[in-house]
Enzyme design. Structure first.
Site: not given
Ligand code: NAD
Length: 364
Positions: A140, A186, A218, A242, A246
């Protein structure tokens, strides 16, 4: 004495902050602690008065306090303003000004709320995950970034210092919880993740009492919905956090019940996960539980008032057990209550639990 800057913000922000403050007053009385509260404008309410969603004076005020407590900002009234004047711009500005690099989002399921989740009771029951998301680095913020007619690009970059400090936050938290950390990356594809993993392993050497495992992002997304109980503290980068926070939030049921904390080296900010909910603002129907639970996090993490935090959490669970529900979590057969009534019920339970525990200690 603890000094707290209150930033109620817009929409339901002031209503849920009021609820938390009412409870804080009882905490102060019962635990003989003085809280100095200073209320400042932020978001649309600040723009209306000062022409900016966050003034430098308010930031200075936050610098001189022990913790910052935020309601929520935003609303349709300010939607058409230029980006830097929108209420939400104040959120990024304050996080940056206070150096808040660790975002803590607990996903805990209150037993009476099990049926509100899309997951089966037996999968969910007992879930208590703390997601620790790196908040000020990663893709970001990485440079270079941009796009033209032919391509778009961002850069995922982490420095050693950035990974070290978020790793320490996660390991320290695990020490006072279930002593397990899962680092999510990852590393099978991304070099930045291989670096992340290497630094996490190095920092772990200082925490031999905490168990560490690694998981690809994943797989982590699948595991959170398959078997969330396996996690204690889950630490991850900005982008992965992020998304995962959620997912974890949604398995617990309602947005009106989720607290959060953002911590830095010197400052800390606590806020409910939900927004300003303009659709229900001013109606005394907002669910105050996310804000009250954020207050419990503030007591625990900024003031080391673990007992008070624990009693607040128990009080919330007791109120839910007795069937009281605000409109957002109401089902037929429940007892529908307003924001104020829910707050009063939590205070009643807080007092009851506090005195029961005091009597138990006295009669030992
Ligand atoms: P929202 O979280 O405000 O509302 C989403 C839905 O959940 C609405 O139907 C709302 O009524 C309901 N809801 C949220 N909190 C509730 C509560 N405590 N009790 C009962 N119901 C609740 O998200 P949104 O509608 O996407 O955004 C509204 C405004 O809030 C926007 O301006 C957005 O930018 C802003 N926002 C601010 C923050 C923040 O201040 N940290 C976070 C998210 C969104």
């Amino acid at each position: 004495m603890f000094k707290i800057t209150l930033l109620p913000g817009d929409g339901i922000g002031p209503e849920v902050v009021d609820a938390a403050v009412k409870i804080l007053k009882h905490v102060g009385e019962r635990f003989n602690t003085e809280f100095e509260l200073n209320t400042c404008l932020m978001g649309g309410s600040s723009y209306d008065v000062h022409g900016t969603p966050l003034t430098d004076e308010v930031i200075s005020e936050c610098y001189s306090s022990d913790a910052v407590f935020l309601g929520a900002v935003g609303g349709p009234k300010w939607e058409d303003l230029p980006h830097h004047l929108k209420p939400e711009a104040a959120l990024l500005k304050i996080r940056k000004a206070l150096g808040l690099y660790a975002n803590l989002r607990p996903a805990k399921v209150y037993t009476p709320m099990l049926s509100y989740s899309s997951l089966k009771d037996e999968v969910l029951k007992g879930t208590d995950v703390m997601i620790v998301r790196e908040l000020t680095g990663g893709i970001y913020f990485g440079q270079p970034r941009g796009y033209d007619d032919e391509k778009g690009f961002n850069t995922m970059i982490y420095t050693k210092e950035e990974v070290e400090r978020i790793a320490r936050t996660a390991f320290n938290l695990a020490r006072v919880r279930g002593k397990r950390v899962t680092s999510v990356d990852k590393a099978n594809v991304l070099e930045v993740s291989q670096f992340w993993r290497k630094v996490i392993i190095e920092v772990h050497k200082d925490y031999p009492d905490v168990e560490l495992n690694h998981m690809y992002v994943d797989n982590a997304a699948m595991q959170i919905v398959r078997d969330p109980k396996q996690f204690d503290v889950l630490v991850t980068s900005n982008l992965f956090g992020d998304i995962l926070s959620d997912i974890a939030a949604m398995i617990t049921g309602s947005l009106g019940m989720l607290p959060s904390a953002s911590l830095g080296a010197k400052y800390a900010l606590y806020e409910p996960v939900h927004g300003s909910a303009p659709d229900i603002a001013g109606k005394n129907i907002a669910n105050p539980i996310a804000a009250v639970s954020s207050l419990a996090m503030m007591l625990k993490y900024s003031f080391e008032m673990d007992k008070a935090a624990e009693i607040i959490e128990e009080a919330i669970e007791a109120v839910l057990n007795k069937g009281y529900r605000t409109k957002d979590i109401y089902k037929e057969g429940d007892k529908l209550v307003s924001t104020d009534q829910m707050t009063d019920k939590i205070i009643d339970e807080f007092e009851r639990i506090f005195y029961n525990q005091a009597i138990n200690v006295f009669t030992l």
